[in-house]
Design a protein around this motif. Structure first.
Motif: not given
Length: 477
Positions: A15-31, A288-293, A295-300
């Motif tokens: 079990r692990i926390n998952v935080i999605l922190l979104g920035f509207d209208a932000t390219s990787r380069m502008n970040f 990816t979020l389904l895997d993080l929900m 983590l035992s999925r990552l063993d196979n």
């Protein structure tokens, strides 16, 4: 992991926390340009993985966020759970397959927060999107009150606090309150970057302090933090440049795993690092979020079907970022319509062509006619006419996949090679700027849109007389 209890029969390690922190209208380069201190801390102190090939799958916020939260395109999402005959005021999405429901079923507490409630992800399109709070912790009532009573200046602040800082404070409080219970939290910051990409710089120090707090107090030891965006800047001056066209299509996506993750799941971690320069999309983030929900999925990982490109090349094939992704992956395979594709593995761009040529002019006339057809029942909207074709170029694609948007059915027969004409133009009245990708139709001289015509400058109050579905094209008379 140091959760003291487990739920639903899952061990603490799974079990692990998952935080999605979104920035509207932000390219990787502008970040990189506007948040250098936060970027440096993410890379040097938190070993963040930067997904450099992450590409948007649609035009604006809603259809780029829906695949993350549901695994579906917006069209699939609507058909699955919405009353398509209802007007926007009576549409509710409570029954739709949001991923926070799956996290809740698996024993996680859930949260959803955004600051700009006026143009919220869901409420901008459906006025009363949720009849009931969609998650355990839902910040909208607070944000509504703050925007009505405490919003100041250009709307960036609630009283004396930056609205972005309010969102980060809420995340910190969630992490402290739920330190012994796993949670999933989706936070979306709109005010900071929606209207001006340079304003993102105002959030650099608040974000840095948030990252330091989460790191120093051990919260990132039991959390996967994802920093993401929907798209780059779509409607300002940079969008008309070659750089701006690429940045719009390539939003921010960083993933910060806990420090123990690489040791506990070495194969998944190595795949994640290897995928940092691969072509990826919102559909992959959902997987990816389904895997993080769980983590035992990552063993196979070896036992899972991940890259069966030769089996069904026509179909979108989402892949968790913890699975190996092929260097030869195509845009359509990743769920990215060709209009948004920037991957040169798919295509070869030719030099610019004469915008006054009959070929280009017939294509742009078809695009404008299509826009007017879209407005045919909107009697308050002016008929659009072509003002100017600003640029045009051909892109040669090699693919055996379908043309058109991800919501359309495949065309009959495979096409090994085809050419797209991508052009930019403006219309009157209103001087609206648009971009379109077209392919030749079956009938000689005819055209087909590879994706809807998209607006690349602000419409402001020009479209005040129509609903959201028509605002991009309409000039109210």
């Amino acid at each position: 992991m140091d959760f003291v209890s487990s739920t639903n029969g899952k061990s603490a390690e799974e079990r692990i926390n998952v935080i999605l922190l979104g920035f509207d209208a932000t390219s990787r380069m502008n970040f990189l340009r506007t948040m250098p201190k936060s970027n440096a801390y993410l890379l040097k102190n938190l070993s963040a993985i930067v997904m450099e090939g992450y590409t948007k799958v649609a035009e604006n916020t809603l259809p780029n966020v829906i695949p993350v939260l549901s695994g579906h395109t917006l069209g699939e999402f609507k058909r699955k759970c919405m009353d398509l005959g209802a007007d926007s005021g009576s549409v509710h999405v409570d029954e739709c397959p949001f991923i926070w429901k799956r996290f809740s079923t698996n024993g996680f507490r859930t949260g959803f927060a955004e600051d700009d409630v006026g143009i919220g992800i869901f409420n901008m399109n459906w006025r009363h999107a949720f009849e009931k709070p969609p998650t355990d912790y839902y910040l909208r009532p607070f944000s509504n009150l703050m925007q009505a009573k405490q919003s100041s200046g250009d709307g960036q602040c609630y009283g004396t606090r930056l609205s972005f800082k309010v969102l980060l404070d809420n995340l910190e409080n969630t992490a402290v309150t739920l330190k012994n219970h796993p949670f999933f939290h989706f936070t979306w910051a709109t005010k900071l970057s929606h209207n001006n990409p340079n304003h993102l710089a105002l959030g650099d120090i608040p974000l840095l302090r948030f990252l330091r707090f989460m790191h120093r107090d051990g919260h990132l030891n039991r959390t996967v933090l994802v920093l993401m965006s929907d798209h780059g800047s779509r409607l300002d001056g940079i969008r008309s440049t070659s750089q701006g066209k690429v940045e719009d299509r390539m939003p921010l996506f960083y993933l910060v795993p806990p420090p123990w993750f690489a040791t506990r799941f070495p194969t998944a971690y190595q795949n994640l690092k290897a995928n940092s320069d691969k072509l990826t999309s919102a559909f992959d983030l959902h997987e990816t979020l389904l895997d993080l929900m769980d983590l035992s999925r990552l063993d196979n990982l070896e036992g899972r079907d991940v890259n069966a490109d030769e089996i069904s090349s026509r179909q979108r094939k989402a892949s968790s970022l913890f699975q190996p992704i092929s260097h030869n992956r195509t845009c359509l395979r990743a769920g990215i319509p060709l209009h948004w594709c920037v991957c040169r593995g798919d295509s070869v761009q030719r030099p610019m062509v004469d915008v006054e040529s009959e070929e280009v002019q017939s294509a742009v006339r078809y695009a404008v006619d299509t826009m007017n057809y879209h407005l045919r029942w909107q009697h308050s909207c002016a008929t659009l006419t072509l003002q100017k074709t600003t640029d045009a170029f051909y892109i040669d694609f090699e693919s055996k996949e379908k043309l058109g948007s991800a919501d359309e059915k495949p065309a009959d027969g495979d096409t090994d090679k085809f050419t797209i004409l991508r052009l930019s133009f403006t219309t009157l009245p209103g001087e609206g700027a648009f971009e379109a990708s077209l392919v030749r139709g079956v009938v000689k001289g005819s055209w087909l849109l590879a994706e809807k015509v998209v607006r690349t400058n602000e419409y402001g109050d020009q479209s005040h007389c129509v609903d959201q579905d028509f605002k991009e094209f309409c000039y109210c008379t």
